[in-house]
Motif scaffolding. Sequence first.
Motif, PDB file in Angstrom:
ATOM      1  N   GLN A 268       0.829  -1.197   0.000  1.00 28.73           N
ATOM      2  CA  GLN A 268       0.000   0.000   0.000  1.00 28.73           C
ATOM      3  C   GLN A 268       0.872   1.259   0.000  1.00 28.73           C
ATOM      4  OE1 GLN A 268      -2.635  -0.849   3.433  1.00 28.73           O
ATOM      5  NE2 GLN A 268      -4.295  -1.136   1.966  1.00 28.73           N
ATOM      6  N   THR A 269       0.246   2.393  -0.332  1.00 27.63           N
ATOM      7  CA  THR A 269       0.963   3.659  -0.415  1.00 27.63           C
ATOM      8  C   THR A 269       0.370   4.650   0.574  1.00 27.63           C
ATOM      9  OG1 THR A 269       1.435   3.303  -2.755  1.00 27.63           O
ATOM     10  CG2 THR A 269       1.669   5.548  -1.935  1.00 27.63           C
TER      11      THR A 269
ATOM     12  N   LEU B 255       0.697   8.659   2.348  1.00 23.98           N
ATOM     13  CA  LEU B 255       1.217  10.026   2.338  1.00 23.98           C
ATOM     14  C   LEU B 255       1.337  10.489   3.783  1.00 23.98           C
ATOM     15  CD1 LEU B 255       1.969  12.770   1.081  1.00 23.98           C
ATOM     16  CD2 LEU B 255      -0.493  13.246   0.864  1.00 23.98           C
TER      17      LEU B 255
ATOM     18  N   VAL C  95       1.412  13.739  -6.069  1.00 28.53           N
ATOM     19  CA  VAL C  95       0.962  12.460  -5.522  1.00 28.53           C
ATOM     20  C   VAL C  95       0.193  11.682  -6.583  1.00 28.53           C
ATOM     21  CG1 VAL C  95      -0.642  11.402  -3.869  1.00 28.53           C
ATOM     22  CG2 VAL C  95       0.942  13.182  -3.103  1.00 28.53           C
TER      23      VAL C  95
ATOM     24  N   THR D 157       1.322   8.014  -8.303  1.00 28.71           N
ATOM     25  CA  THR D 157       0.467   6.833  -8.133  1.00 28.71           C
ATOM     26  C   THR D 157      -0.307   6.505  -9.405  1.00 28.71           C
ATOM     27  OG1 THR D 157      -1.313   8.215  -7.234  1.00 28.71           O
ATOM     28  CG2 THR D 157       0.210   7.208  -5.643  1.00 28.71           C
TER      29      THR D 157
ATOM     30  N   VAL E 243      -3.381   7.848  -3.051  1.00 27.37           N
ATOM     31  CA  VAL E 243      -2.805   7.008  -1.998  1.00 27.37           C
ATOM     32  C   VAL E 243      -3.899   6.301  -1.206  1.00 27.37           C
ATOM     33  CG1 VAL E 243      -0.727   8.413  -1.778  1.00 27.37           C
ATOM     34  CG2 VAL E 243      -2.719   8.953  -0.367  1.00 27.37           C
ATOM     35  N   ASP E 244      -3.520   5.217  -0.550  1.00 22.25           N
ATOM     36  CA  ASP E 244      -4.459   4.462   0.286  1.00 22.25           C
ATOM     37  C   ASP E 244      -4.813   5.213   1.563  1.00 22.25           C
ATOM     38  OD1 ASP E 244      -4.607   1.664  -1.079  1.00 22.25           O
ATOM     39  OD2 ASP E 244      -2.469   2.143  -1.030  1.00 22.25           O
TER      40      ASP E 244
END
Length: 320
Positions: free
Chosen positions: A139-140, A142, A196, A200, A205-206
């Motif tokens: 997962q990503t 921030l 961002v 992605t 982001v997740d």
Amino acid sequence: MHKAIVVPQAGGPEILRYEDVDLPEPGPRQLLVKVAAAGVNFIDTYKRAGVYPMSYPFIPGAEAAGTVVSAGRDSGFREGDRVATAEGGGTYSQYTVMDADVALPVPAGISDETAAALMLQGMTAHYLCNSTFPVQEGQTALVHAGAGGVGLLLIQLLKAKGATVITTVSTEEKELLARDAGADHVLRYEGFTGRVRALTGGTGVDVVYDGVGAATFDASLASLRTRGMMVLFGGASGQVPPFDIQRLNSSGSLFLTRPTLAHYLLTPAERQWRARELFDAVLAGTLDVRIGATYPLSEASRAQADLEGRRTTGKVLLAP
């Protein structure tokens, strides 16, 4: 008598007073602790400024490490034990009374300064990525303020879980610190949403971990993927004003939470689990705790001003 910082009324950091106060006495299941290091945190500034309702005057501070001088009945501790807590009161002082239930033994090999630095911000980073949004490998995330006390620890914990970490910072010096902590991508705040999205593949982001607050909130929401989670855990730039909850719907069925550490330390087992994992990681050399600045207790006003002015990195401590 001993020296402590007193907040006489709500106001700016200049109102903090360095005064003689009565030496407290521990009651049953309490400890009198000689403070070796006290943590300076944004919640201390919120209470000083009147963001949170307080009864004035009061001695600020919830985080400290030191040595037990006197142990009350049924405390489970003895004179000479080293302890730390994120849940104390009046820790901007040479001595503080600490409830035994929230006191954590400091292992050999961990300095008082490191223990103090790990309590509030370390356990905050721990609950954010293990409980509020349990990050999974791949997962990503921030992370705002990547060179701050929580940020540097959170980046390391996220990387240990196999996450990709994007972070924001304000200066080149802070960028180097965030990269050293393991961040995959380090951005400036201006226009971070577009970067961002680009990083992605347009997805977002997740999860966003946002302790900055008002200045980043809207752009943070815009950085999330569909059904992503916004974790607003602080307001370093000011508190987020009320907003239309329908924005969560129209932006992709987003989740929003505003957690606080106290609700993630509800039981002795939970408190000890978080502290144990953090202490073990430090002793294993897999978690680096950066103490960015240590101020004499008498200069608490300068410490808070520097923290609020974002002139600090890592952990800020007071040395009584």
